[in-house]
Design an enzyme around this catalytic site. Structure first.
Site, PDB file in Angstrom:
ATOM      1  N   TRP A 100       0.817  -1.220   0.000  1.00  0.00           N
ATOM      2  CA  TRP A 100       0.000   0.000   0.000  1.00  0.00           C
ATOM      3  C   TRP A 100       0.843   1.258   0.000  1.00  0.00           C
ATOM      4  CZ3 TRP A 100      -4.334  -0.149  -2.196  1.00  0.00           C
ATOM      5  CH2 TRP A 100      -5.087  -1.328  -2.168  1.00  0.00           C
ATOM      6  N   ASP A 170      -1.813   6.805   6.244  1.00  0.00           N
ATOM      7  CA  ASP A 170      -2.922   6.033   5.683  1.00  0.00           C
ATOM      8  C   ASP A 170      -3.311   4.975   6.717  1.00  0.00           C
ATOM      9  OD1 ASP A 170      -4.620   4.291   4.440  1.00  0.00           O
ATOM     10  OD2 ASP A 170      -3.268   3.778   2.786  1.00  0.00           O
ATOM     11  N   LYS A 194     -13.129  -1.111   6.733  1.00  0.00           N
ATOM     12  CA  LYS A 194     -12.519  -2.086   7.633  1.00  0.00           C
ATOM     13  C   LYS A 194     -13.025  -1.869   9.063  1.00  0.00           C
ATOM     14  CE  LYS A 194      -8.877  -1.627   4.330  1.00  0.00           C
ATOM     15  NZ  LYS A 194      -9.046  -2.805   3.516  1.00  0.00           N
TER      16      LYS A 194
HETATM   17  N1  PMP Z   1      -4.581   1.760   1.940  1.00  0.00           N
HETATM   18  C1  PMP Z   1      -4.665   0.630   2.654  1.00  0.00           C
HETATM   19  C2  PMP Z   1      -3.761   0.452   3.826  1.00  0.00           C
HETATM   20  C3  PMP Z   1      -5.608  -0.344   2.309  1.00  0.00           C
HETATM   21  O1  PMP Z   1      -5.696  -1.469   3.028  1.00  0.00           O
HETATM   22  C4  PMP Z   1      -6.458  -0.129   1.202  1.00  0.00           C
HETATM   23  C5  PMP Z   1      -7.522  -1.118   0.794  1.00  0.00           C
HETATM   24  N2  PMP Z   1      -7.377  -2.390   1.211  1.00  0.00           N
HETATM   25  C6  PMP Z   1      -6.318   1.046   0.469  1.00  0.00           C
HETATM   26  C7  PMP Z   1      -5.382   1.970   0.875  1.00  0.00           C
HETATM   27  C8  PMP Z   1      -7.177   1.344  -0.728  1.00  0.00           C
HETATM   28  O2  PMP Z   1      -8.412   1.703  -0.258  1.00  0.00           O
HETATM   29  P1  PMP Z   1      -9.650   2.074  -1.189  1.00  0.00           P
HETATM   30  O3  PMP Z   1     -10.039   0.820  -1.898  1.00  0.00           O
HETATM   31  O4  PMP Z   1     -10.659   2.558  -0.207  1.00  0.00           O
HETATM   32  O5  PMP Z   1      -9.208   3.131  -2.138  1.00  0.00           O
END
Ligand code: PMP
Length: 358
Positions: A100, A170, A194
Site C-alpha cells: 500500500w 494512511d 474495515k
Molecule cells: N490503503 C490501505 C492500507 C488499504 O488497506 C487499502 C484497501 N485495502 C487502500 C489503501 C485502498 O483503499 P480504497 O479501496 O478505499 O481506495
C-alpha cells in the site's frame, strides 16, 4: 447463519449495528429510510454531526483538527494529499513498507517529487524501519507512511517523529483499533470499509492549518478547505455510509471505546500468533516487533494443502481466509468487529487441520 468473516475489507461489521440498520431500513424517520432523505434535511444533518462528534470523542481529536467525510476511497487521498499539502513537484518523503505504501507513492509521483525515506526490501517487507534509519529532510512538504500494511501484515509499533514536517498516515486498516495520539499527525485518512463502516466513505482528519493550501487545479471535492467549510456537504455525500459509520461509532463507545478495543484486539492477535508460532506447520514471516494486530498473514509448511485448508475452513464457517491475490497464502483479518470467539474458532480449526494433515 452468519459465519466468521476474515475478509480484509469490506469486512465484518458489528452484528448489533447490522440489526439496527435492518430494523430502520424501511422506516427510519417519518416513514422513509435514511437513504431516501435529503442530506440537507434536519434529520440527516443530526446524523452527520453526531457521527463526527462520536469520532472526535473516541479518538480525542483536538479542536484544531477538521474531520472530513469524503469519497473516492483511500486511493483518492493518495492524490488529494499531495494536491493539498505540496506545490507541484515539491519534495515529499515516503516510507516504503510494502504494497500500500508503494501504491501511494506511484500515485504521488504524478504530483510531487517522491523521496523514499526508508524502504524495507532487504527483509522482503517483513520489518518496519527504525526511527534512526529514516532519511527525513526538513524541506519535505510532508512525510507519508502506512502504519498498517493490510497485505503484508506489518504494523508500526511507534509513531515516526518528523519534527516540524507534517506526518501523514494512511490508517485505512488500523484506525480505531486502539487509542491514538492524533496531535502527532498533520493528517490521517482511512477508507471506511474495515473498522468504520461500509465502503464508499473516507474519513480525513486534518490539522486546520494544513487546509486552504490546495494547489490551483485541485478538484473542489478534493480540496480540504472547501470540504471543511461545507461540512463535507459540498455535494451529495454517501448518506447511507455516513449513517452506518455513525452506528458503528456509537457501538464502539457503547463497547467501552478504544481502550476496550485495544484490550480485545491485543488478546485476539496474541491468541492467533501464539497458535502460529507454536507449530512448525504454520508460519508468519513478519518480525515480532511489528506484527499487525488487524491483518495476520500465514502460510502452511505444505503449500499444496492451501486449497484444502481454505475449502475446509469455509465449510467450518470460517470465511475469506485466502491471502491477497498479490501474495497468496492465508490471511486472517481480525478487525474490531471480529469477536474473540471467531479467533478461537480459527485457532481450533488450525490445530485440528494440522492434526489431520501435519
Ligand atoms: N490503503 C490501505 C492500507 C488499504 O488497506 C487499502 C484497501 N485495502 C487502500 C489503501 C485502498 O483503499 P480504497 O479501496 O478505499 O481506495
Amino acid at each position: 447463519m452468519r459465519v466468521f468473516n476474515f475478509s480484509a475489507g469490506p469486512a465484518v461489521l458489528p452484528l448489533p449495528v447490522l440489526e439496527q440498520a435492518r430494523d430502520e431500513l424501511l422506516e427510519w424517520q417519518g416513514g422513509m429510510s435514511v437513504m431516501e432523505v435529503s442530506h440537507r434535511s434536519k434529520g440527516f444533518i443530526a446524523v452527520a454531526e453526531q457521527a463526527e462528534s462520536d469520532l472526535r470523542e473516541l479518538l480525542a481529536i483536538p479542536a484544531t483538527y477538521k474531520v472530513l467525510f469524503m469519497q473516492g476511497g483511500a486511493t483518492a487521498q493518495f492524490s488529494a494529499v499531495p494536491l493539498n499539502l505540496a506545490a507541484a513537484g515539491a519534495p515529499a518523503d515516503y516510507l516504503d513498507t510494502g504494497h500500500w505504501s508503494q501504491r501511494t507513492m506511484t500515485e504521488a509521483r504524478r504530483f510531487v517529487s517522491v523521496r523514499v525515506a526508508a524502504e524495507e526490501s532487504a527483509s522482503n517487507y517483513t520489518t518496519v524501519p527504525e526511527q534512526v534509519a529514516l532519511k527525513l529532510s526538513p524541506d519535505a512538504a510532508y512525510v507519508h507512511y502506512t502504519p498498517n500494511e493490510t497485505i503484508g501484515g506489518v504494523e508500526f509499533p511507534y509513531i515516526p517523529e518528523t519534527g516540524k514536517v507534517p506526518l501523514v498516515a494512511d490508517m485505512s486498516s488500523s484506525i480505531l483499533s486502539r487509542p491514538l495520539d492524533v496531535s502527532r499527525f498533520g493528517l490521517i485518512y482511512a477508507g471506511a470499509q474495515k473498522n468504520i463502516g461500509p465502503s464508499g466513505i473516507t474519513v480525513v482528519i486534518v490539522r486546520e492549518d494544513l487546509t486552504g493550501r490546495a494547489r490551483p487545479g485541485t478538484p473542489m471535492v478534493f480540496d480540504y478547505r472547501a470540504m471543511a467549510e461545507s461540512g463535507s456537504m459540498l455535494n451529495t455525500p454517501p448518506t447511507f455510509g455516513w449513517y452506518f459509520a455513525g452506528l458503528v461509532l456509537r457501538w464502539l463507545k457503547h463497547e467501552g471505546g478504544l481502550a476496550a478495543m485495544e484490550r480485545r484486539n491485543r488478546a485476539k492477535a496474541e491468541a492467533l500468533y501464539a497458535a502460529i508460532d507454536a507449530s512448525s506447520f504454520y508460519s508468519n514471516p513478519v518480525a515480532r516487533n511489528c506484527r499487525s494486530w488487524m491483518n495476520v498473514p500465514f502460510r502452511l509448511a505444505k503449500p499444496e494443502l492451501e486449497k484444502t485448508f481454505l475449502a475446509e475452513a469455509e465449510a467450518a464457517g470460517l470465511a475469506n481466509l485466502a491471502g491477497h491475490r498479490a501474495v497468496g497464502g492465508m490471511r486472517a483479518s481480525i478487525y474490531n468487529a471480529m469477536p474473540a470467539e471467531g479467533v478461537a474458532a480459527l485457532v481450533d480449526f488450525m490445530r485440528e487441520f494440522e492434526r489431520r494433515y501435519g
